[in-house]
Write an enzyme that holds these catalytic residues in place. Structure first.
Site, short mmCIF file in Angstrom:
data_model
loop_
_atom_site.label_atom_id
_atom_site.label_comp_id
_atom_site.label_asym_id
_atom_site.label_seq_id
_atom_site.Cartn_x
_atom_site.Cartn_y
_atom_site.Cartn_z
N SER A 119 -5.09 1.28 -1.57
CA SER A 119 -4.62 -0.07 -1.26
C SER A 119 -3.63 0.00 -0.10
CB SER A 119 -3.96 -0.70 -2.48
OG SER A 119 -4.89 -0.85 -3.52
N GLU A 151 1.59 -0.11 1.80
CA GLU A 151 1.83 0.84 0.72
C GLU A 151 1.88 2.27 1.22
OE1 GLU A 151 -0.03 1.93 -3.67
OE2 GLU A 151 -0.09 -0.12 -2.93
N ARG A 157 6.07 0.16 -7.26
CA ARG A 157 5.70 1.03 -6.15
C ARG A 157 6.93 1.53 -5.40
NH1 ARG A 157 2.36 0.20 -9.04
NH2 ARG A 157 0.22 -0.46 -8.75
#
Length: 345
Positions: A241, A335, A163
């Site tokens: 998320s 995130e 990520r």
């Protein structure tokens, strides 16, 4: 009237943009960003709005929306090297995935149903169900706001990680213009590494399955978790998320309860599950008493049940982060990008 950013984000929160611009070409986008930078004007580049939390005060600067930058060009197709495809930053991601699967090009089928635009995918190194977009990205064209030129970076130069990427690490330097992908050709998917997906497909982990079946299975799984956008379903009013899965030192992983998920990483550290930590710290599905609550189907999604403010979203996320830290000594990392707001007190 100022453009309301809540109308352009999947969380449906966010105040006004002082200036709102929708360039229709790369040249127009570059001119807008360059002029704003020269004037010392803050710039927010916004795509599909699926991975941001914008403060209720909005953005005191210029918001550049990339949704009009369209175009998909297949540069080359060969049995030995696959297909090389150039995609403009403003192309909707899931429509591109659907077209890729239909053309029997392998490598993004497990990334079906993810909202947003193509230009955002390399920034976050978008991933799901055992695939990451970095596995098929060949290069990324960007406007370098520091060097004032268009630069093409190879996949290696993008420094992709879990990520993460160079573009995320230096958030105010690069504007993604287009992304080039290299796909293998075939009717079967890449190896299915994610156990839940393999189970739905009825195959062993590591096996392959028909591309279209993988796409439909992923969409089914995502719908079951409220992760496919639906205006009528408040469980999908989220930024996906909200926390990444923590990657921790072995000693910290060893201190977790025996049933906590543990996934050894190449660097010796251990990845665990943010969802598991959240649930076992006492935050169940649907947790919350106000307009911001956890999804009733997935504890990683902080949702807007209708009329929530950005402050409501951030307050719930902060409560969850602090609860997990208190229970397990692990600090969850958000995130989505937080715009003019923070989880810190």
């Amino acid at each position: 009237m100022a453009e309301r950013l809540a109308d352009h984000t999947t969380l449906r929160v966010g105040g006004p943009a002082r200036n709102w611009v929708e360039p229709g070409t790369e040249a127009e986008l570059i001119d807008v960003v360059r002029a704003a930078d020269a004037a010392g004007e803050p710039v927010l580049v916004l795509g599909g709005g699926s991975n941001v939390v914008v403060a209720d005060a909005g953005f005191d600067g210029t918001v550049v929306h990339t949704g009009r930058l369209r175009g998909v060009h297949t540069e080359d197709v060969a049995a030995c090297s696959g297909a090389f495809v150039n995609v403009a930053a403003g192309e909707p991601w899931d429509a591109f995935v659907a077209a890729t699967v239909a053309a029997e090009r392998v490598g993004v089928e497990a990334l079906s149903g993810i909202p947003g635009l193509v230009g955002a995918t390399p920034i976050q190194n978008v991933g799901a169900y055992g695939q990451e977009v970095s596995q098929t990205i060949a290069r990324v064209r960007v406007w370098d706001r520091q060097e004032l030129r268009v630069v093409t970076r190879s996949a290696a130069e993008c420094h992709f990680g879990y990520r993460s990427s160079l573009f995320k690490a230096v958030p105010d330097r690069f504007v993604v213009l287009s992304v080039s992908f290299q796909f293998a050709l075939g009717t079967l998917s890449a190896p299915v590494r994610y156990a839940e997906l393999a189970r739905v497909l009825g195959v062993e982990p590591g096996a392959r399955a028909p591309l279209a079946e993988v796409r439909e299975a992923v969409l089914e799984l995502r719908r079951g978790k409220g992760m496919v956008l639906d205006a009528a379903d408040r469980d999908t009013w989220s930024a996906g998320s909200f926390f990444t899965n923590p990657v921790v030192d072995p000693a910290l992983a060893d201190a977790l309860p025996g049933d906590a998920p543990r996934y050894p990483q190449p660097d010796g550290r251990v990845k665990t599950s943010a969802a598991w930590l959240i649930e076992h710290a006492g935050f169940n599905r649907g947790y919350g008493s106000g307009l911001a609550r956890l999804s009733t189907r997935h504890t990683l999604a902080v949702t807007n049940r209708g009329g929530a403010s950005a402050a409501d979203i951030v307050a719930l996320a902060r409560e969850i982060r602090d609860g997990v830290r208190h229970a397990y000594g692990i600090s969850l990392v958000p995130e989505p990008v937080l715009i003019a707001t923070t989880l810190d007190p």
